[in-house]
Design an enzyme around this catalytic site. Structure first.
Site, PDB file in Angstrom:
ATOM      1  N   ARG A  40       0.845  -1.193   0.000  1.00  0.00           N
ATOM      2  CA  ARG A  40       0.000   0.000   0.000  1.00  0.00           C
ATOM      3  C   ARG A  40       0.875   1.235   0.000  1.00  0.00           C
ATOM      4  NH1 ARG A  40      -4.127   1.375   4.860  1.00  0.00           N
ATOM      5  NH2 ARG A  40      -2.177   1.967   5.839  1.00  0.00           N
ATOM      6  N   THR A  61      -0.819   7.666  -1.098  1.00  0.00           N
ATOM      7  CA  THR A  61      -2.139   7.518  -1.699  1.00  0.00           C
ATOM      8  C   THR A  61      -2.988   6.464  -0.994  1.00  0.00           C
ATOM      9  OG1 THR A  61      -1.443   5.802  -3.266  1.00  0.00           O
ATOM     10  CG2 THR A  61      -1.135   8.118  -3.930  1.00  0.00           C
ATOM     11  N   ASP A 120       0.273  -0.603  13.958  1.00  0.00           N
ATOM     12  CA  ASP A 120       0.610  -1.394  12.773  1.00  0.00           C
ATOM     13  C   ASP A 120       0.842  -2.834  13.211  1.00  0.00           C
ATOM     14  OD1 ASP A 120       2.366  -2.741  10.748  1.00  0.00           O
ATOM     15  OD2 ASP A 120       2.121  -0.829   9.718  1.00  0.00           O
ATOM     16  N   ASP A 127       4.219  -4.553  12.136  1.00  0.00           N
ATOM     17  CA  ASP A 127       5.377  -4.017  12.848  1.00  0.00           C
ATOM     18  C   ASP A 127       5.445  -4.567  14.267  1.00  0.00           C
ATOM     19  OD1 ASP A 127       6.447  -2.501  10.795  1.00  0.00           O
ATOM     20  OD2 ASP A 127       5.255  -0.735  11.285  1.00  0.00           O
TER      21      ASP A 127
END
Length: 234
Positions: A122, A126, A220, A223
């Site tokens: 991703r 954007t 995340d 992560d």
């Protein structure tokens, strides 16, 4: 329709919830696991320990949704036990890298289930997904497929992954999206485009923030699970 209205629909409309989105029962035990896992001070080992327990619940629930057929076996005392076995081939597909975290629990359940891979990145600006790689079992078109993706946020990566399977010949109704956390926005986007798939999740979150992180969220996931920098931490 705003995020609060969407989540109210999915929380209160049992018909929608049962037909397309299945949220695990919000028991005290599940909330305990979530509290331990979501805590920003949880160590990597603690995070993995509690996340894996939720994954086991999600995969077990997902496998309840596939069709079974009769299987009779002879017990050590010479009697017949009337059991069940999968009626169709089963496979899993992990969305790299976070989805790979769910593979160990699947192997603990059934070592014979093959696992494919899809790599989607991703764009950080954007937020749009790009497919970089896929490796799927040869017989996947005949399978009931579990997609492993812990986070369903904007829905872009999920839609990309689902489309890869459909292009490979998998029937939409044979896809189960196995998910840790999902946003109302992501649910709405995915289910509008793919009306026959099922989503199994452990939590429908409140909304997405400006950085496309779910609230209250977990940061995340990849992560935290794999020990790299959590850009969503505060």
């Amino acid at each position: 329709m705003n995020a609060n209205q969407v989540i109210q629909i999915y929380k209160e409309d049992s018909q929608i919830l049962s037909s397309s989105v299945i949220e695990l029962p919000q028991t005290n035990r599940l909330k305990y696991l979530h509290a331990k896992m979501r805590d920003k001070v949880a160590s990597k080992s603690q995070f993995i320990f509690y996340a894996d327990q939720v994954f086991r619940l999600l995969i077990e629930k997902s496998l309840e949704l596939v069709p079974f057929k009769d299987l009779d076996v002879t017990t050590p005392v010479g009697k017949t036990y009337k059991g069940k076995q999968f009626a169709d081939p089963i496979c899993a597909v992990s969305v790299v890298r976070a989805g790979e975290s769910m593979e160990n629990e699947l192997r603990h359940i059934d070592l014979k289930i093959p696992i494919g891979k899809i790599l989607i990145q991703r764009d950080v600006v954007t937020k749009l997904p790009t497919l970089y790689y896929s490796k799927l079992p040869d017989h996947i078109a005949k399978c009931r497929v579990l997609i492993f993706e812990p986070m369903l946020a904007t829905g872009g990566s999920a839609i990309c992954a689902i489309q890869v399977l459909i292009d490979a010949g998998v029937l939409e109704e044979n896809i189960i999206f196995v998910n840790l956390l999902c946003s109302p926005e992501g649910i709405q986007k995915v289910t509008q485009q793919f009306k026959k798939i099922q989503i199994v999740t452990s939590s429908i979150e409140e909304y997405l923030n400006g950085n496309a992180f779910m609230i209250p969220g977990i940061g995340d996931f990849g992560d935290r699970y794999f020990g790299t920098t959590d850009v969503g931490a505060v």
